[in-house]
Scaffold this motif. Structure first.
Motif, short mmCIF file in Angstrom:
data_model
loop_
_atom_site.label_atom_id
_atom_site.label_comp_id
_atom_site.label_asym_id
_atom_site.label_seq_id
_atom_site.Cartn_x
_atom_site.Cartn_y
_atom_site.Cartn_z
N SER A 1 1.00 -1.10 0.08
CA SER A 1 -0.09 -0.02 0.08
C SER A 1 0.75 1.14 -0.12
CB SER A 1 -0.99 -0.10 1.15
OG SER A 1 -0.25 0.04 2.47
N SER B 1 -2.22 -5.45 -4.00
CA SER B 1 -2.17 -4.09 -3.87
C SER B 1 -3.46 -3.63 -2.87
CB SER B 1 -1.95 -3.13 -4.82
OG SER B 1 -2.40 -1.71 -4.49
N ALA C 1 -2.19 1.86 -7.43
CA ALA C 1 -1.52 0.44 -7.35
C ALA C 1 -0.33 0.60 -8.17
CB ALA C 1 -2.60 -0.40 -8.02
N ASP D 1 2.83 0.16 -5.92
CA ASP D 1 3.09 -1.06 -5.60
C ASP D 1 3.64 -1.88 -6.84
OD1 ASP D 1 2.12 -0.54 -3.21
OD2 ASP D 1 0.02 -0.99 -3.57
#
Length: 245
Positions: free
Chosen positions: A12, A65, A73, A76
């Motif tokens: 995250s 994610s 996202a 990530d």
């Protein structure tokens, strides 16, 4: 060349970050420390760097994610992309950003592949994937809410395996699911039927955490090797898959 698997990374990051020097308070939106996963991204990184090489492939079946939007996202995805090897990703129940397969693929780094209701080639294998779902008769099953999703997901796995078998009939098949295809309470399912029908060699899945690890069905089941690869179950270490008889 080795094929590894690890799922449920639950990253995250809220900005572009490097592999090292991550500030838990400033750089992470949803730390997993509350679940006992203390700085789990550091543990994943260290184990990954110890085992995976540039010529290897890592399968990541879902819950990659926590991001709700693709533009978040991406932070990530880019962190994962800094780790060695090619990566094959598929959706989980928390991949809320993954509403469009086309858009997800547009946002992925070049060395990463997203599959959902289709397949990709990894070395001498075809790898097919879909999310999966809760199983009829299992705890928490709600007939009114779950039946349509369950049947839709089974149909998506059939599409993936039919395409794989049509295009590459001589290659052995692997499957990535997020949900397990069987549980201690449900000995078969539409997903398990498809794994048998298409003579899938191995199915990796995630989703189970903590005490739910005790519910994992692993080993050879009706000719299909099943393997739980949730990252906490693996102690945050990518697992080399046993693909040879």
């Amino acid at each position: 060349m080795t094929i590894y698997a690890i799922s449920d990374l639950h990253l995250s990051f809220n900005k572009p970050v490097e592999l090292y020097g991550i500030d838990l308070e400033r750089d992470v939106d949803k730390p997993m420390d509350v679940f006992g996963w203390k700085r789990h991204f550091d543990r994943v990184r260290d184990h990954w760097l110890e085992t995976v090489t540039a010529t290897d492939t890592v399968l990541i079946p879902g819950d990659i994610s926590w991001a709700l939007r693709l533009d978040r996202a991406v932070y990530d995805f880019n962190w994962i992309n800094q780790l060695p090897g090619k990566k094959v990703l598929s959706p989980g129940n928390h991949c809320y950003y993954a509403q469009s397969k086309k858009k997800v693929r547009q946002h992925l780094p070049v060395e990463m592949t997203w599959i959902d209701a289709d397949y990709t080639l990894v070395e001498d294998y075809v790898v097919a994937a879909t999310r999966g779902w809760n199983l009829p008769g299992d705890k928490g099953w709600n007939e009114e809410e779950d039946r349509k999703i369950y049947e839709r997901q089974a149909g998506r796995l059939r599409l993936a395996l039919e395409a794989a078998a049509h295009d590459h009939p001589d290659k052995e098949r692997l499957v990535m699911l997020h949900y397990p295809p069987v549980t201690p309470r449900v000995s078969t399912s539409a997903f398990m039927d498809l794994l048998r029908e298409f003579q899938v060699k191995l199915c990796v899945y995630g989703h189970l955490h903590g005490r739910s690890h005790h519910d994992a069905i692993e080993g050879l089941v009706d000719g299909v090797q099943l393997q739980l690869v949730s990252c906490d179950y693996l102690d945050f270490k990518p697992l080399p898959l046993s693909l040879y008889d």
